[in-house]
Design a protein around this motif. Structure first.
Motif, PDB file in Angstrom:
ATOM      1  N   LEU A   3      38.280-113.849  72.303  1.00  0.00           N
ATOM      2  CA  LEU A   3      37.169-112.920  72.452  1.00  0.00           C
ATOM      3  C   LEU A   3      36.443-113.159  73.769  1.00  0.00           C
ATOM      4  O   LEU A   3      36.108-112.213  74.486  1.00  0.00           O
ATOM      5  CB  LEU A   3      36.206-113.065  71.268  1.00  0.00           C
ATOM      6  CG  LEU A   3      34.929-112.222  71.334  1.00  0.00           C
ATOM      7  CD1 LEU A   3      35.253-110.728  71.406  1.00  0.00           C
ATOM      8  CD2 LEU A   3      34.032-112.516  70.133  1.00  0.00           C
ATOM      9  N   TRP A  22      43.437-108.201  66.578  1.00  0.00           N
ATOM     10  CA  TRP A  22      42.104-107.625  66.484  1.00  0.00           C
ATOM     11  C   TRP A  22      42.115-106.221  65.882  1.00  0.00           C
ATOM     12  O   TRP A  22      41.225-105.425  66.134  1.00  0.00           O
ATOM     13  CB  TRP A  22      41.452-107.585  67.865  1.00  0.00           C
ATOM     14  CG  TRP A  22      40.915-108.915  68.285  1.00  0.00           C
ATOM     15  CD1 TRP A  22      41.536-109.844  69.051  1.00  0.00           C
ATOM     16  CD2 TRP A  22      39.642-109.464  67.940  1.00  0.00           C
ATOM     17  NE1 TRP A  22      40.728-110.950  69.223  1.00  0.00           N
ATOM     18  CE2 TRP A  22      39.560-110.737  68.549  1.00  0.00           C
ATOM     19  CE3 TRP A  22      38.563-109.004  67.176  1.00  0.00           C
ATOM     20  CZ2 TRP A  22      38.442-111.547  68.412  1.00  0.00           C
ATOM     21  CZ3 TRP A  22      37.450-109.818  67.048  1.00  0.00           C
ATOM     22  CH2 TRP A  22      37.397-111.073  67.656  1.00  0.00           C
ATOM     23  N   LEU A  32      34.796-104.917  67.993  1.00  0.00           N
ATOM     24  CA  LEU A  32      35.332-105.356  69.280  1.00  0.00           C
ATOM     25  C   LEU A  32      35.225-104.229  70.300  1.00  0.00           C
ATOM     26  O   LEU A  32      34.868-104.462  71.462  1.00  0.00           O
ATOM     27  CB  LEU A  32      36.791-105.788  69.127  1.00  0.00           C
ATOM     28  CG  LEU A  32      37.492-106.181  70.433  1.00  0.00           C
ATOM     29  CD1 LEU A  32      36.809-107.363  71.094  1.00  0.00           C
ATOM     30  CD2 LEU A  32      38.964-106.480  70.192  1.00  0.00           C
TER      31      LEU A  32
END
Length: 279
Positions: A3, A22, A32
Motif C-alpha cells: 500500500l 487488492w 484503495l
C-alpha cells in the motif's frame, strides 16, 4: 505492491500498478481507489508548493487538512496499471478544491473531488450528536480471516472485527452493523490516505437482509473528516470503531451512513454511500 508503495507512486503522478490481491469481486477495492485518487491530488499540491523546484518548508509542503472526499465509481477498475490525473481547481485563502480522475485502458473508471480547509476562527461549535458505541476491546473479537475464494481479496490487508449486525446474505432483520477496523500492516506514519483505505472496507450493510447472493457495488461514496487525521492524532495501528446504518433501500439502490471513532471515543469521520444492488 505494498500500500505504501502504491500511495507513493500515486503521489508522484502518472500510473500505478495495482496487484490482484487488492480486488473486491472483479474490481479494485473501492477504498484503495479513493486512497490513490487522494494521494495523487496531495502530490500535485505539494508539487505546486515547490514552485520553481526549490523544496518548500514542511509547513507549506503539506496540504491543509482534508475535509471531504467524494468518489464516483464510474466503471470497474481491474488489477493492473491505472492512470491518475490530478487537477487543482482552486486554491483559496482557506479552502483548496481538487479533482482527480482514474483511467484504465483509456476509459474513466473513477473520479474524485477533494476539499481541503485550514483552521479558521469561528464561534460555532457543536459536539457530535452520536456517541461512540460501546464495542469493548478490539482484541476481544477475532478479525475476519482471509479465505481464498470466499472472502474479498483485499481482506489480506484489512482487519475487520465485527461486533453487531449479521453477515451478508443471511436473511437478517437488521440492516446496520458495528465493529473495529484497521490495516493489517500498520504504516510508519498514519495519514489521511490510510483512513480512506480503511473506511470503505465493510460490506454494504443492507446485504445482510438478503437471503441469497446478489451482486452489489458502490455508486458514490463521500467521506467527511470531522477531526484531523495525521501521525499526531492517530496512532500507527490506526484502529477505528465503526457503526453504519441503512437510511433507505428501494428500486435496486441503498443508502447508508456510517461513523468512525478513534479508540478514545473522538469522532473522526462520517461516511455516506449510495449502493447499487442487483437483487
Amino acid at each position: 505492491m505494498a500500500l505504501s508503495d502504491m500511495l507513493e507512486a500515486a503521489a508522484a503522478g502518472g500510473s500505478v500498478e495495482v496487484d490482484t490481491g487488492w480486488t473486491q469481486g472483479r474490481a479494485i477495492y473501492g477504498g484503495l481507489t479513493g486512497a490513490l485518487l487522494l494521494a495523487s491530488v496531495k502530490g500535485r499540491l505539494r508539487e505546486r508548493a515547490g514552485g520553481d523546484g526549490v523544496p518548500p518548508p514542511p509547513e507549506a509542503a503539506e496540504p491543509p487538512p482534508l475535509r471531504s472526499l467524494t468518489v464516483s465509481f464510474v466503471g470497474p477498475a481491474t488489477p493492473g496499471r491505472v492512470e491518475l490525473q490530478p487537477e487543482v481547481l482552486r486554491v483559496g485563502k482557506n479552502v483548496t478544491q481538487c479533482q482527480a480522475t482514474m483511467r484504465q485502458d483509456g476509459e474513466v473508471v473513477a473520479v474524485a473531488l477533494a476539499s481541503f480547509g485550514r483552521h479558521r476562527e469561528s464561534a460555532l461549535t457543536v459536539a457530535p450528536s452520536h456517541p461512540a458505541p460501546d464495542l469493548g476491546a478490539p482484541d476481544a473479537v477475532e478479525a475476519f480471516p482471509y479465505i481464498e475464494g470466499m472472502t474479498p481479496e483485499f481482506y489480506r490487508f484489512l482487519e475487520l472485527r465485527q461486533i453487531g449486525g449479521a453477515l451478508p446474505y443471511g436473511g437478517a432483520d437488521t440492516s446496520g452493523l458495528t465493529g473495529w477496523c484497521a490495516l493489517r500492516e500498520q504504516p510508519e506514519r498514519f495519514r489521511e490516505e490510510h483512513l480512506v483505505a480503511i473506511a470503505d472496507a465493510w460490506p454494504p450493510a443492507p446485504l445482510q437482509m438478503l437471503s441469497g447472493f446478489a451482486p452489489a457495488s458502490s455508486l458514490t461514496w463521500t467521506l467527511e473528516l470531522v477531526a484531523e487525521v495525521n501521525a499526531g492524532t492517530v496512532a500507527p495501528e490506526g484502529r477505528f470503531a465503526y457503526e453504519v446504518a441503512t437510511d433507505a433501500a428501494r428500486d435496486g439502490y441503498a443508502h447508508t451512513h456510517a461513523m468512525l471513532w478513534r479508540p478514545d471515543g473522538e469522532l473522526v469521520a462520517i461516511s455516506r454511500q449510495s449502493i447499487t444492488v442487483f437483487g
